[in-house]
Design an enzyme around this catalytic site. Structure first.
Site: not given
Length: 236
Positions: A52, A152, A157
């Site tokens: 995940e 990401h 970020d």
């Protein structure tokens, strides 16, 4: 003021379950201006990465196999963030992971390195209750281009978050400047000092005093003596 905008990527969601930091990205702000200085490193976590998590950041075990361990970069990281205010989105997540990494080396936690932590997630929820507060949502709200953010990444970020933070706090610098400016006409402002004229005091006439007492008496009667400006014994 020196501020460090920081983000991390990890092997999973909880350091308490053995998850580790695999990427750190930081950018530097000095007096609310991006300096161009940054700290960015990939880290071999010495363990597997949840599927995940890979779906979110795209970082694999194979990619990290030849990267340094956290103990190899800890000094450089500490030197970069030392004495700065940290700006982090969902700060408890990143701070928890980094403190865990530092503790594994017997080192002091982040609050021993840095004076303060600003959580932009909390700030966004306070500014716009009930609205989405993800980094993507904040980029949209403040018209910051995040088209390159397909996955990401800690450095990307952090760069986006720096722009978001500056947009969220825009106007604070003008307030600080206004507070620091000398008052008009003061010596510091280059103006000449002047003496104020004496205030003119107008005394009431006897008729005005009598009318004042009559009005207070009416108030006292209407409130059954509860007139703060007149003794109840003076009610006629």
């Amino acid at each position: 003021m020196r501020q460090i905008v920081l983000d991390t990527e990890t092997t999973g969601l909880d350091w308490r379950n053995g998850d580790r930091v695999i990427e750190i990205g930081c950018v530097e702000l000095l007096n609310r201006n991006l300096t161009g200085r940054h700290f960015h490193v990939y880290i071999n976590p010495e363990r597997g990465i949840d599927a995940e998590a890979i779906a979110v950041h795209g970082i694999t075990e194979e990619f990290l196999a030849d990267k340094p361990k956290f103990r190899d970069v800890a000094d450089d990281f500490a030197d970069f963030v030392r004495d700065a205010e940290l700006i982090i989105h969902n700060a408890s997540f990143d701070v928890g992971f980094l403190n865990h990494e530092l503790s594994l080396l017997g080192r002091a936690p982040l609050d021993g390195l840095c004076g303060n932590v600003v959580d932009t997630l909390k700030m966004a929820k306070e500014q716009n209750p009930g609205k989405k507060a993800s980094l993507d949502a904040l980029c949209d709200r403040h018209e910051i281009d995040n088209a390159s953010r397909t996955l990401h990444g800690a450095l990307l970020d952090a760069e986006l978050l720096a722009e978001v933070y500056l947009a969220m706090t825009r106007g604070q610098e003008s307030l600080i400047i206004a507070l620091e400016e000398p008052a008009p006409g003061s010596a510091e402002a280059g103006g000449a000092l002047f003496e104020r004229p004496p205030l003119k005091v107008l005394r009431p006439s006897a008729d005005e005093l009598a009318e004042h007492d009559r009005v207070l008496g009416d108030i006292a009667k209407a409130t059954k003596g509860n007139c703060l400006w007149l003794d109840s014994s003076a009610i006629r």
